[in-house]
Design a protein around this motif. Structure first.
Motif, short mmCIF file in Angstrom:
data_model
loop_
_atom_site.label_atom_id
_atom_site.label_comp_id
_atom_site.label_asym_id
_atom_site.label_seq_id
_atom_site.Cartn_x
_atom_site.Cartn_y
_atom_site.Cartn_z
N CYS A 188 0.82 -1.22 0.00
CA CYS A 188 0.00 0.00 0.00
C CYS A 188 0.85 1.26 0.00
N VAL A 189 2.15 1.09 0.06
CA VAL A 189 3.07 2.23 0.09
C VAL A 189 4.11 2.05 -1.00
N ASP A 190 4.77 3.13 -1.38
CA ASP A 190 5.83 3.01 -2.39
C ASP A 190 7.10 2.49 -1.73
N ASP A 191 8.07 2.16 -2.57
CA ASP A 191 9.27 1.52 -2.05
C ASP A 191 10.07 2.44 -1.13
N ALA A 192 10.02 3.75 -1.37
CA ALA A 192 10.76 4.69 -0.52
C ALA A 192 10.15 4.73 0.89
N THR A 193 8.81 4.76 0.97
CA THR A 193 8.15 4.75 2.28
C THR A 193 8.40 3.43 2.98
N PHE A 194 8.36 2.34 2.23
CA PHE A 194 8.62 1.02 2.80
C PHE A 194 10.02 0.99 3.43
N ALA A 195 10.99 1.55 2.72
CA ALA A 195 12.36 1.58 3.25
C ALA A 195 12.44 2.43 4.53
N GLU A 196 11.70 3.53 4.56
CA GLU A 196 11.67 4.36 5.78
C GLU A 196 11.07 3.59 6.95
N LEU A 197 9.98 2.87 6.68
CA LEU A 197 9.33 2.09 7.73
C LEU A 197 10.25 0.97 8.22
N ILE A 198 10.95 0.34 7.31
CA ILE A 198 11.93 -0.68 7.69
C ILE A 198 12.98 -0.07 8.60
N GLY A 199 13.40 1.14 8.28
CA GLY A 199 14.39 1.81 9.09
C GLY A 199 13.90 2.08 10.50
N ALA A 200 12.59 2.35 10.64
CA ALA A 200 12.02 2.57 11.97
C ALA A 200 11.93 1.26 12.74
N HIS A 201 11.44 0.22 12.08
CA HIS A 201 11.36 -1.12 12.68
C HIS A 201 10.73 -2.04 11.64
N ARG A 202 11.30 -3.22 11.45
CA ARG A 202 10.79 -4.14 10.44
C ARG A 202 9.34 -4.52 10.71
N LEU A 203 8.98 -4.66 11.98
CA LEU A 203 7.62 -5.04 12.29
C LEU A 203 6.64 -3.93 11.92
N ILE A 204 7.04 -2.67 12.11
CA ILE A 204 6.19 -1.55 11.71
C ILE A 204 5.93 -1.61 10.21
N ALA A 205 6.96 -1.89 9.44
CA ALA A 205 6.80 -1.99 7.99
C ALA A 205 5.84 -3.12 7.62
N ASP A 206 5.91 -4.23 8.33
CA ASP A 206 5.03 -5.36 8.03
C ASP A 206 3.57 -5.01 8.29
N VAL A 207 3.31 -4.26 9.35
CA VAL A 207 1.93 -3.92 9.70
C VAL A 207 1.37 -2.85 8.76
N VAL A 208 2.13 -1.82 8.49
CA VAL A 208 1.62 -0.64 7.80
C VAL A 208 1.54 -0.83 6.29
N SER A 209 2.40 -1.62 5.70
CA SER A 209 2.63 -1.57 4.26
C SER A 209 1.66 -2.39 3.42
#
Length: 453
Positions: free
Chosen positions: A192-213
């Motif tokens: 649901c997000v572009d690759d740049a946002t996904f990378a930012e979320l991964i940088g915050a925490h991998r689990l956050i990226a899994d939930v939000v993306s």
């Protein structure tokens, strides 16, 4: 004719298992390993686990727990309503932020002894703590992404409302309910997000990226129950599955306590990011396979001893995500837990664990409990632990997220805030085990007195 919540739960568990086997083929290998190990254990002459025949043993082959991660309070509240249709209530509050995992959680499961015996399906359900995203702009972007999604189908919502209004569902509606709710747990590779946002979320925490993306809270593991997790772990390695280096939880014991868990490492799965009206290929690592071995439930006194011993061990050594210090950690764990009694009777007599009572072959030679047990007039069997351990859950997450996911700046979460989001109280698991023990003892004494009259 209204279908019982137990049957809906059993049907949903079976449907989830079939779906996950197709999505993650290695899960099918896990199930085969567990079935083989369990058959070997049950074929032994001695019942070292002291399981209650017809209650604890009959449920094992179908037993599963799943895990999902939700993004908003609204998602959690609706999920609670959905699980209630299946006879599953929130039990236990788990603060995983203390282990650097930005969620707090509960387990939705059946709560009565009879309901557990019919089908013990449970789902460990976590709610993301967006406030732990330090970057304000990224936190706002994540919140906006989550606000746009609807993780339940219109059919699932309508059938949940119908079950609430009419006190249940008929056969046709129950089947539709299972199919509609299953869509919430299905894997969707489109982000649901572009690759740049996904990378930012991964940088915050991998689990956050899994939930939000993604568009929904895909099931991230489905866990069968084994009666010998060490044997199952060895078979996982023999079959080439990338197993964790250590089993989470207490060490191997003659009398298993609480919960032991292991897993194979998360899969690297293909995903697609939206870009210029089309899609761009990417990769995501989140979903894994897990197995568990359940022992006796501990009393508050027993749990305090368990927690203190584990804390002492982990103050000396923490298991590395890459398994490099696995042997040292296991050795220290076994050394530390030598102080925990390892016979059923001592666990019972020191009020460290919960037990059910049954009628034995001996004659009653007194009225106090010790005398009845000594004479064999009454017998004990362990009450199985149906819940989870936050340190173990975090350990499973960390083995897939990596050591870089650990941080020291997490803040304690709030049971009150979680219950407010859920819209109902979370049941204390100790209350449930104590009620089971008391009911069992009363029933055994009545039967004993009746036979003596």
């Amino acid at each position: 004719m209204t279908v019982s919540p137990h049957q809906i739960r059993a049907d949903f568990s079976a449907a989830m298992s079939e779906m996950y086997r197709k999505e993650v083929p290695a899960y099918g290998t896990l199930v085969e390993i567990v079935e083989t190990v369990n058959a070997d254990v049950l074929d032994r002459d001695d019942n070292a686990l002291a399981l209650t025949p017809g209650e604890d043993t009959n449920r094992i082959s179908a037993e599963r727990h799943g895990a999902i991660r939700l993004g908003t309070a609204e998602e959690l509240a609706m999920m609670g309503r959905v699980f209630a249709v299946m006879g599953m209530e929130p039990v236990g509050y788990y603060d995983l932020s203390v282990a650097s995992v930005p969620v707090h959680s509960t387990a939705f499961r059946p709560i009565g002894r009879d309901a557990l015996a019919e089908n013990p399906f449970r789902v460990f359900t976590s709610l993301l703590r967006l406030e732990l995203i330090e970057d304000d702009a990224l936190r706002d972007k994540a919140a906006a992404t989550l606000a746009r999604r609807q993780i339940f189908t219109d059919g699932a919502v309508a059938l949940t409302e119908k079950a609430e209004a009419e006190g249940g569902l008929d056969t046709a509606d129950a089947a539709r309910f299972v199919a509609e709710v299953l869509e919430t747990f299905r894997w969707h590779p489109e982000a649901c997000v572009d690759d740049a946002t996904f990378a930012e979320l991964i940088g915050a925490h991998r689990l956050i990226a899994d939930v939000v993306s993604f568009k929904g809270p895909h099931i991230n593991h489905l866990t069968p129950r084994t009666l010998d997790i060490d044997a199952a772990q060895a078979q996982m390695v023999a079959k080439g599955l990338p197993a964790k280096a250590i089993v989470e939880g207490p060490p191997r014991r003659d009398c298993p306590i609480l919960l032991r868990q292991t897993a194979f490492k998360a899969l690297n799965e293909a995903i697609r990011f939206p870009v210029d009206g089309g899609w761009e290929e990417g990769q995501h690592t989140a979903r894994f396979g897990e197995i568990e071995q359940r022992g006796v439930a501990l009393t508050p006194k027993g749990r305090a001893l368990y927690d203190s011993l584990l804390a002492e061990v982990r103050a000396d050594i923490l298991p590395a995500a890459d398994g490099s210090n696995a042997e040292d950690y296991v050795a220290r764990l076994e050394e530390g837990f030598a102080a925990f009694p390892d016979t059923w009777r001592e666990l019972h007599d020191r009020d460290l664990a919960y037990f059910k009572y049954g009628i034995g072959q001996g004659a009653a030679t007194g009225e106090n409990l010790d005398a009845l047990l000594d004479s064999g007039a009454l017998t004990i069997s362990p009450i199985i632990y149906e819940d989870f351990l936050p340190v173990s859950a975090a350990g499973i997450f960390q083995s897939n997220l990596g050591d870089e996911a650990r941080s020291g700046n997490q803040t304690a979460s709030s049971r009150e805030a979680f219950e407010a989001a859920l819209g109902k109280r979370v049941t204390d698991e100790f209350e449930l085990y104590e009620a089971m023990r008391a009911a069992s003892y009363t029933a055994a004494l009545e039967q004993l007195n009746s036979s003596a009259a």
